[in-house]
Design an enzyme around this catalytic site. Structure first.
Site, mmCIF file in Angstrom:
data_model
loop_
_atom_site.group_PDB
_atom_site.id
_atom_site.type_symbol
_atom_site.label_atom_id
_atom_site.label_comp_id
_atom_site.label_asym_id
_atom_site.label_seq_id
_atom_site.Cartn_x
_atom_site.Cartn_y
_atom_site.Cartn_z
ATOM 1 N N ILE A 116 18.837 39.940 82.251
ATOM 2 C CA ILE A 116 20.879 40.252 81.771
ATOM 3 C C ILE A 116 20.679 41.072 82.985
ATOM 4 C CG2 ILE A 116 21.862 40.915 80.791
ATOM 5 C CD1 ILE A 116 20.403 38.409 78.817
ATOM 6 N N ASN A 165 25.510 33.518 90.774
ATOM 7 C CA ASN A 165 24.404 32.899 90.476
ATOM 8 C C ASN A 165 24.238 31.427 90.509
ATOM 9 O OD1 ASN A 165 22.136 33.271 88.616
ATOM 10 N ND2 ASN A 165 23.008 32.384 86.536
ATOM 11 N N HIS A 225 23.100 28.253 87.795
ATOM 12 C CA HIS A 225 22.976 28.121 86.817
ATOM 13 C C HIS A 225 22.657 26.406 86.888
ATOM 14 C CE1 HIS A 225 21.919 28.078 82.445
ATOM 15 N NE2 HIS A 225 22.686 27.543 82.061
ATOM 16 N N LEU A 243 26.817 36.766 79.725
ATOM 17 C CA LEU A 243 25.514 35.759 80.662
ATOM 18 C C LEU A 243 26.361 34.026 80.524
ATOM 19 C CD1 LEU A 243 22.884 35.792 81.117
ATOM 20 C CD2 LEU A 243 22.686 33.892 78.824
ATOM 21 N N GLN A 282 17.900 20.655 90.951
ATOM 22 C CA GLN A 282 17.915 21.762 91.824
ATOM 23 C C GLN A 282 17.915 21.256 93.469
ATOM 24 O OE1 GLN A 282 13.435 23.029 91.133
ATOM 25 N NE2 GLN A 282 14.091 24.366 89.361
#
Ligand code: GAR
Length: 223
Positions: free
Chosen positions: A98, A113, A115, A150, A177
């Protein structure tokens, strides 16, 4: 003839295997992503992502948070390393730390990002196990702008896979992925090409506010 504008400078933050980094390296090499990969920074030494960076001729740095007793000093070093590399965009790719709010704020609107969940579902760790345990029908991954909270920044592009009765954490991770390697370079290209921007405190795509992420289902082309 006017000169082509230089590709934006990107710095990629990593913590592990670097398969998303590799997808970016490959997309740049293949002409699908107009970014200049200006540096890779890891928060731990010896990870595969660093080897991938060096093999591609990208400068790689480590700030070893584990062996330093002083987290604030590491954060400051990370901030200074980023400042020196002067990125137009900061790309978190499997970066498992973080970041301090001040650093995130500094790069607000140009920090991304990926996630492994369909945010806002399952922020945090262990998303595959949690999605299976919750009996979800869908799981996936989200590319989002980073804000200090977050896994909470505005989502831009999601890859969605239908969970089957045969799925395990490993099969689900593999399928999700593979999708990340499609959506992350694409979302970055939207940004690099000016289609995606941060305006008036939020994301815009193709000249209009982006209220909800673009969703791509497994097996379908990424727009
Ligand atoms: C990626 O699948 C990414 O979604 C996840 O870590 C993996 C890193 O793989 N990120 C997070 O969990 C961030 N909260 P990689 O190092 O091989 O790209």
């Amino acid at each position: 003839m006017t000169a082509r504008p230089a590709a934006p400078r990107a710095v990629v933050l990593v913590s592990g295997g670097g398969t998303n980094l590799q997808a970016m390296i490959d997309a740049v090499a293949g002409g699908e992503l107009s970014l200049q990969l200006a540096g890779v920074v890891s928060d731990r030494p010896g990870v595969r992502a660093l080897d991938r960076a060096r093999a591609a001729g990208i400068g790689a740095w480590t700030i070893d948070y584990r062996t330093s007793p002083d987290r604030a000093a590491c954060d400051a070093q990370l901030g200074a390393t980023l400042a020196r590399l002067a990125p137009d965009v900061v790309v978190l790719a499997g970066f498992m730390r973080i970041l301090p709010a001040a650093l995130v704020d500094h790069y607000r609107g140009r920090m991304f990002n990926v996630h492994p969940s369909l945010l806002p579902k399952f922020p945090g760790l262990d998303t595959y196990r949690r999605a299976l345990a919750a009996g979800e029908r869908w799981h996936g991954s989200t590319v989002h702008f980073v804000i200090p909270a977050l896994d909470a920044g505005p989502a831009v592009l999601q890859y969605r896979v239908a969970i089957t009765g045969d799925d395990t954490e490993d099969t689900l991770r593999g399928r999700v992925q593979r999708g990340e390697y499609l959506i992350y370079p694409r979302a970055l290209q939207w940004f690099a090409g000016g289609r995606l921007a941060w305006r008036d405190g939020g994301p815009w795509l193709d000249g209009a506010p982006l209220g909800a992420p673009v969703v791509v289902d497994e097996g379908h082309p990424v727009p």
